[in-house]
Every structure is written in structure tokens, then in C-alpha cells.
Design an enzyme around this catalytic site. Structure first.
Site, PDB file in Angstrom:
ATOM      1  N   HIS A 390     -49.222  82.592 -60.681  1.00 59.99           N
ATOM      2  CA  HIS A 390     -48.346  83.697 -61.082  1.00 59.99           C
ATOM      3  C   HIS A 390     -48.940  85.004 -60.580  1.00 59.99           C
ATOM      4  O   HIS A 390     -50.151  85.233 -60.673  1.00 59.99           O
ATOM      5  CB  HIS A 390     -48.213  83.719 -62.609  1.00 59.99           C
ATOM      6  CG  HIS A 390     -47.286  84.772 -63.117  1.00 59.99           C
ATOM      7  ND1 HIS A 390     -45.959  84.828 -62.734  1.00 59.99           N
ATOM      8  CD2 HIS A 390     -47.484  85.825 -63.951  1.00 59.99           C
ATOM      9  CE1 HIS A 390     -45.373  85.847 -63.345  1.00 59.99           C
ATOM     10  NE2 HIS A 390     -46.291  86.469 -64.075  1.00 59.99           N
ATOM     11  N   ASP A 407     -45.969  92.662 -65.635  1.00 58.88           N
ATOM     12  CA  ASP A 407     -45.804  91.209 -65.522  1.00 58.88           C
ATOM     13  C   ASP A 407     -44.316  90.907 -65.592  1.00 58.88           C
ATOM     14  O   ASP A 407     -43.640  91.273 -66.566  1.00 58.88           O
ATOM     15  CB  ASP A 407     -46.554  90.498 -66.644  1.00 58.88           C
ATOM     16  CG  ASP A 407     -46.566  88.983 -66.483  1.00 58.88           C
ATOM     17  OD1 ASP A 407     -45.845  88.469 -65.611  1.00 58.88           O
ATOM     18  OD2 ASP A 407     -47.286  88.299 -67.231  1.00 58.88           O
ATOM     19  N   CYS A 458     -41.927  85.611 -58.746  1.00 57.04           N
ATOM     20  CA  CYS A 458     -42.906  86.545 -59.295  1.00 57.04           C
ATOM     21  C   CYS A 458     -43.549  87.387 -58.195  1.00 57.04           C
ATOM     22  O   CYS A 458     -43.816  88.591 -58.382  1.00 57.04           O
ATOM     23  CB  CYS A 458     -43.970  85.802 -60.084  1.00 57.04           C
ATOM     24  SG  CYS A 458     -44.845  84.527 -59.144  1.00 57.04           S
TER      25      CYS A 458
END
Length: 499
Positions: A390, A407, A458
Site C-alpha cells: 500500500h 492515506d 493507491c
């Protein structure tokens, strides 16, 4: 017929008792001496062929009858009849002494059971309460109390007594499905109405005696008298708080709708789309499409395919794109903020020490000679953070005195911001010899971010966070823009120029 053995003899002859090969040949043939009793003499049994079941059974001795049971003399009882005690051990009649005792025990048991039944019947008769004339007048016709009717002056049996239930209006006393489902039920007793909130209270009311119903009604009224003012007070407080909230909402400045700027969303031309599609083709997988000279990174067709839909971004494409953002600022410094973009290996090197922090490993990454500018003069410093599978972004925001963490899945990590705060203090001390106090800076895990709705975008979210923040813009994009951003990033990497 029996089968033949090797010596041409029948098998049944070999198995006979006279044959030396018989399993019973060891038994002595001398006659045994028995007692004089004729009942114990054995009889010889004929020998049959061995292939018959009778022959196998005949080898076993004959069964003997069991001994006849002889009863010992029994002393007769004193009060028994002469007919029942005349025999000493033999049955002189239909009933023996033991049978006489069992009969007496059975009679006593039946008498005890009859006594218990009669006692229980008397107790049930005592439980039946006959209402007097005064009690009958007290119960109204609309009540749901069962009434026992006196059939006469003489006291009748229990089975002759019948109870009748007085019908009530609208069947309020019967806990039907409609009464249970309703919130409140009205029960009429003694010309008074009681509000019942549930079927359990209905059953409690029906189980009460007529004399207890008025007191039960008083308890309910007293409870209503105590709870009603509290409920009214709570309702008033709720109205006051609602009016306060509406007032605060009216006084709060309304946010202006953010208009999406045109530059980050310039549509691609058909020629540009065709170039990107050719770069994604299988024929260009082994070819070096472009080479970035400052970072010395070569982008092949295989590396560029990470920008295709449903693919994860790799380090080479991310690092080239961040270098292009820095070069964009140099071309037009007035249009963009002064920023520095670390590559994807910086944070791993920073935390690679034994204690989890190693400034010496990255001390030479930001020299004046290598960068051409001083790191402490930048408005924002962007640090890509890779957590196994990630991508996230950390920002040292000197302009607003913040350490920010972004995030796309809404995660929070204050440890990253603490390490970057320590790094920035050491960097300022190393390059300028001054001490900077970052304890007053804010640690912000940015909320209301554009969040990803899948498991592979991501990396695209991370580089677009850096793109919009370096422009000084709000994050005004969404998941639906990801296919467009993938194509645009591929076009900018192929042209080695970020727009």
C-alpha cells in the site's frame, strides 16, 4: 455320500469314535460307574454321517433334566385360614402363604391411594370460592372477572359447578394478537379504565383479585404523575438544544463549493491516446521507451504497463513522475509552490538503522551541490511511504507548520510524522547549524480525502495528492477520475514532461 480320503476310506469313518483318527479316540471305552439312581444313567446315541448336522450334534452328551424343586416346610401364620396353611411346601390351594402377604400389601396400597384421592378432591372443593351477594354486586357486567354461580342451597359437587366469563366490551381483556401488537390497551374494571402497555401487564391484571385492582390503578396513576413532568422537561430541553444547533448552523460560515480547476483535468487528444495504447502493446514490452537523464531511470514497455487499469504502480514510474513534478516547478516557479520530492527509497533508508532511525544514512541526499537549492527553504517536502502492498504520502509542510499524513484508505500513522519531525530538526541543524523547534507543529492525519474504492489505485492516489498539493489546490478529484489519471500519467512519462 461322504468324501474319500487318500487311503480310500470315508471321511465319516475316520471321524467316527471307533477310528484312531477320531478326535474322540482318546476317550476311554471302559464303561463308567454311576450311582444306583436310575435317573442319572446315560443312554447311548447313534452315530450319524459327519456331513449331517445331526452327526455334529450327536457328539455332545445328552442334556439332562434339571432337578425337581423341593420346598422346605413353612411355618403357618396365626391368623391364616386352614386351607391356605395346610400344605408344607406344596401348593394345597390357589393361594400360598407368600401370595397371601402380597395380596394384603396390594389391598393396603389401594386403600392409601383412595385416601389420597379423596383428600385431594376435598382440597379442590375447598379452593372453590362462592361469591356472596355483595361480592357479586361489586363486579360489573363489563369486568373480565370469572364469576362462580351458586346452583342451590345445598353444596353441590365440584363437577357440577360451572364458571362463566362475563363478556367485556371490544374484547379488551382477551390478549389477542391485535391487543399485543398495539402500544396501549385499555382495560375496564369496576367502571374504571387502566392503560396497559404490554401483554405482560395484561396478564398481570387478569391474575389480580378484584379487590387489588383499585390499588393497582392508584400505583399506575402515581407512576404517571411522577414520570410525566420529567418527560415534559426532557422534551423542552430537546427543543432548546435543537434551536441552539439551528442558530449555530446559521452563524457558521458556509463553505463555497470548490470548483475543479481546468488544468489537472485537461482531456487527452486522440493522438495522445493512440501513443499510449501503442506503448501498452505487447510488442513494446522489451523496448526502452524513454530514459530520464537526471535520475538515470529507464522506462520500458513492461514497466509502463503498471499504468494500465487494475495494475499496481512500481517504483520506477513513481520516481520518474515525481522528478517531472520538480522540473515543472523549475519551468514556472511563480505558478507552483517550492517543493522537494523524495524518491520511494528515502523513507526505507531513514528507518533502516538498528534503532529504527538513521539520519546518517540519508545525510548526503540533500546537499546544496546535489540539489541546487536548500531543502530548508522549501514550502513542502513530499515523502512517499510504502507499506508492503500500500502506498501513502507524508508531507513536511513548512508553510503551514504541519506534519501531514495522507492515506487513500483512511489510515492513520503518527509514528511516520514523529520520525519526519526528528529528521527535519536534524536536517536543519546539519545544514544551517540552527536549532528548529518543531514541538509546536501540528500532526495532522488529513481527513475528508478522496478515498479509493478498490485495491489497486493507491499509487495513483498518492502521486495525485503530491500533484494537487504542489499546485496549492484542494484535493478535488474522486475515484471516477482514476482511469483518466492513469492515461495522463502515462502520456507525461512518455513525453518526460508534466503538465
Amino acid at each position: 455320500m461322504g468324501a474319500l480320503a487318500r487311503n480310500r476310506k470315508r471321511i465319516d469313518e475316520c471321524l467316527s469314535s471307533n477310528s484312531p483318527f477320531s478326535p474322540y479316540s482318546h476317550i476311554s471305552k471302559r464303561p463308567r460307574l454311576f450311582s444306583s439312581s436310575s435317573s442319572q444313567t446315560t443312554t447311548t446315541r447313534p452315530v450319524f454321517s459327519s456331513n449331517r448336522a445331526v452327526a455334529r450334534v450327536s457328539r455332545y452328551p445328552a442334556a439332562q433334566l434339571p432337578l425337581r424343586r423341593i420346598h422346605a416346610p413353612v411355618k403357618p401364620e396365626k391368623f391364616s385360614s386352614s386351607s391356605s396353611c395346610s400344605g408344607r411346601g406344596d401348593q394345597s390351594g390357589d393361594v400360598t402363604v407368600m401370595g397371601n402377604l402380597l395380596r394384603r400389601y396390594a389391598n393396603a396400597k389401594n386403600e392409601a391411594l383412595a385416601t389420597c384421592k379423596s383428600k385431594k378432591r376435598e382440597e379442590e372443593e375447598e379452593e372453590v370460592i362462592q361469591l356472596d351477594d355483595d361480592d357479586q354486586n361489586r363486579v360489573s357486567e363489563d369486568s373480565s372477572i370469572e364469576e362462580v354461580v351458586d346452583l342451590g342451597e345445598d353444596e353441590p359437587d365440584v363437577q357440577e359447578l360451572e364458571t362463566k366469563r362475563v363478556p367485556c366490551e371490544a374484547q379488551a381483556t382477551q390478549p389477542s394478537a391485535s391487543s399485543v401488537a398495539s402500544d396501549f390497551t385499555t382495560l375496564t374494571v369496576n367502571n374504571s379504565c387502566l392503560k396497559v402497555e404490554s401483554s405482560e401487564q395484561m396478564r398481570e391484571l387478569l391474575a389480580l383479585n378484584p379487590e387489588d385492582l383499585p390499588s393497582y390503578k392508584k400505583l399506575i396513576e402515581e407512576l404517571d404523575r411522577k414520570t410525566t413532568p420529567k418527560l415534559k422537561q426532557l422534551g423542552f430541553e430537546i427543543q432548546v438544544n435543537e434551536s441552539k444547533r439551528a442558530l449555530f448552523e446559521s452563524l457558521r460560515p458556509k463553505k463555497k463549493p470548490v470548483e475543479a480547476p481546468r488544468e489537472p483535468f485537461i482531456p487527452l487528444k486522440e493522438e495522445e491516446k493512440a501513443v499510449v495504447e501503442r506503448a501498452f502493446s505487447y510488442a513494446n514490452r522489451r523496448k526502452v521507451l524513454v530514459t530520464h537523464e537526471n535520475s538515470n531511470i529507464q522506462i520500458t514497455g513492461e514497466l509502463l504497463q503498471c499504468l494500465k487499469p487494475c495494475a499496481w504502480l512500481n517504483d520506477e514510474v513513481i520516481n520518474v513522475y515525481l522528478e517531472l513534478l520538480k522540473e515543472r516547478e523549475k519551468r514556472d516557479p511563480k505558478k507552483f509552490l517550492k517543493c522537494h520530492f523524495f524518491n520511494t527509497f528515502f523513507y526505507k533508508k531513514l528507518i533502516g538503522g538498528r534503532s529504527g532511525y538513521d539520519y546518517k544514512a540519508v545525510r548526503r541526499w540533500t546537499t546544496q551541490k546535489k540539489l541546487g537549492y536548500s531543502l530548508i527553504d522549501c514550502d513542502k517536502i513530499f515523502v512517499p511511504i510504502h507499506k508492503e502492498i500500500h502506498w501513502c504520502l507524508a508531507v513536511i509542510n513548512k508553510r503551514d507548520q504541519k506534519f501531514q499524513y495522507l492515506d487513500s484508505l483512511g489510515g492513520r500513522d503518527t509514528k511516520v510524522m514523529q520520525l519526519l519531525a526528528k529528521y527535519y530538526a536534524d536536517e536543519v541543524k546539519e545544514k544551517s547549524g540552527k536549532d528548529v523547534d518543531v514541538s509546536s507543529w501540528e500532526f495532522e492525519c488529513v481527513e475528508d480525502l478522496p478515498e479509493q474504492e478498490n485495491g489497486f489505485d493507491c499509487g495513483v492516489f498518492m502521486i495525485k495528492y503530491a500533484d494537487f498539493y504542489s499546485r496549492g489546490l484542494d484535493l478535488c478529484f474522486h475515484q471516477k477520475h482514476m482511469p483518466y489519471f492513469r492515461l495522463r500519467t502515462a502520456k507525461e512519462v512518455l513525453q518526460l514532461r508534466a503538465d
